[in-house]
Design a protein around this motif. Sequence first.
Motif, PDB file in Angstrom:
ATOM      1  N   ALA A  91      25.452  34.156  44.247  1.00 25.07           N
ATOM      2  CA  ALA A  91      26.019  34.011  45.585  1.00 25.07           C
ATOM      3  C   ALA A  91      26.002  35.322  46.369  1.00 25.07           C
ATOM      4  O   ALA A  91      26.137  35.310  47.602  1.00 25.07           O
ATOM      5  N   ALA A  92      25.835  36.451  45.676  1.00 29.31           N
ATOM      6  CA  ALA A  92      25.852  37.740  46.370  1.00 29.31           C
ATOM      7  C   ALA A  92      24.717  37.857  47.378  1.00 29.31           C
ATOM      8  O   ALA A  92      24.873  38.471  48.440  1.00 29.31           O
ATOM      9  N   ARG A 120      28.532  44.036  38.796  1.00 25.06           N
ATOM     10  CA  ARG A 120      28.335  42.710  38.196  1.00 25.06           C
ATOM     11  C   ARG A 120      28.188  41.648  39.284  1.00 25.06           C
ATOM     12  O   ARG A 120      27.327  40.761  39.188  1.00 25.06           O
ATOM     13  N   GLN A 121      29.031  41.720  40.299  1.00 28.84           N
ATOM     14  CA  GLN A 121      28.960  40.720  41.355  1.00 28.84           C
ATOM     15  C   GLN A 121      27.654  40.829  42.139  1.00 28.84           C
ATOM     16  O   GLN A 121      27.020  39.818  42.468  1.00 28.84           O
ATOM     17  N   MET A 128      38.027  35.155  39.794  1.00 30.18           N
ATOM     18  CA  MET A 128      37.097  35.721  38.819  1.00 30.18           C
ATOM     19  C   MET A 128      37.815  36.046  37.517  1.00 30.18           C
ATOM     20  O   MET A 128      39.004  36.399  37.523  1.00 30.18           O
ATOM     21  N   GLU A 159      34.722  40.135  35.301  1.00 23.97           N
ATOM     22  CA  GLU A 159      33.788  39.950  36.414  1.00 23.97           C
ATOM     23  C   GLU A 159      34.258  40.635  37.696  1.00 23.97           C
ATOM     24  O   GLU A 159      33.518  40.664  38.685  1.00 23.97           O
ATOM     25  N   ARG A 160      35.474  41.173  37.683  1.00 25.81           N
ATOM     26  CA  ARG A 160      35.963  41.885  38.873  1.00 25.81           C
ATOM     27  C   ARG A 160      35.384  43.295  38.894  1.00 25.81           C
ATOM     28  O   ARG A 160      36.073  44.299  38.720  1.00 25.81           O
ATOM     29  N   ASN A 203      25.811  37.744  40.139  1.00 26.86           N
ATOM     30  CA  ASN A 203      26.313  36.562  40.829  1.00 26.86           C
ATOM     31  C   ASN A 203      25.291  36.123  41.876  1.00 26.86           C
ATOM     32  O   ASN A 203      25.064  36.831  42.860  1.00 26.86           O
TER      33      ASN A 203
END
Length: 292
Positions: A173-174, A166-167, A157, A161-162, A171
């Motif tokens: 994919a979460a 946010r993830q 990332m 984005e870490r 994202n």
Amino acid sequence: MDEHGDSGDGGGIGGIGDFLRSRRARIQPDEVGLPGHGRRRVPGLRREEVAQLAGVSVDYYIRLEQGRGPSVSDAVLDAVARVLRLDDTETAYLRSVARPARTRRRAPARPAGQQVRPGLKLLLATIEKAPAFVLGRRMDVLAWNALGDALVGFSAMAPKERNMPRQVFLNPAARDLYPEWPAVAAETVAYLRLDAGLHPKDPQLATLVGELSLASEDFRRLWADHQVKEKTYGAKRMTHPVAGELAMPYETLTVSGEPDQALVVYTPEPGSVTEERLRFLGSWAATVPAAE
């Protein structure tokens, strides 16, 4: 706007006004022995009813809800918490947003940015059988071990984005990684709200909340609900594209000397399928070239 025509708040992203209004709205008059008949413009208790039940003047309570009560006593805050049926975490949050200057936690002076001390990084490296990482302010991911990276992919990332919110919300994919995504999303926002109560004037946190609010309707809805929660321990179900389904209990440990950092360690049951699959994931990750 409140039924009294005032929309003032205590200021900052961790303001007290919206929090208290949201808690008043949860409680019906008949639940606290008050008559529930008559026309009400807003749900739940009125300001004057909270003031009456807490044993303070209406004007005093209004000033508290508007963020104009920095000298409010523990006794008054405890009385308001009792009337609004706040749990321990909500009560601590109320104290933070009611008296931010008095309750702000102080960390030792350090260079700009969030730093993970070398000893903590070494500790992470020694944790080989469990995914682990360090969370900092705003739920930024500051450091991780090899299995934590294999599980979530932090090293691939961009630094910005870490960040767990946010993830979770930005994202796509979460929603595949977390089969129980709605519960994970709600917990994430509740943790972030608690951070906002401790640091209501943090411009980076305000920027993060603003970006998430613009990008995610789910985040806007959950943020407006004003739930607060400590990150302590629990369990998550995860579906990893390589390891498959994982049952992941976790423990969160506050880092001594670093009040805004926490070590999160997933603790799979010994001898479980999850432990076996994590072992396989670690072996697989060791054969994959590191991200550039």
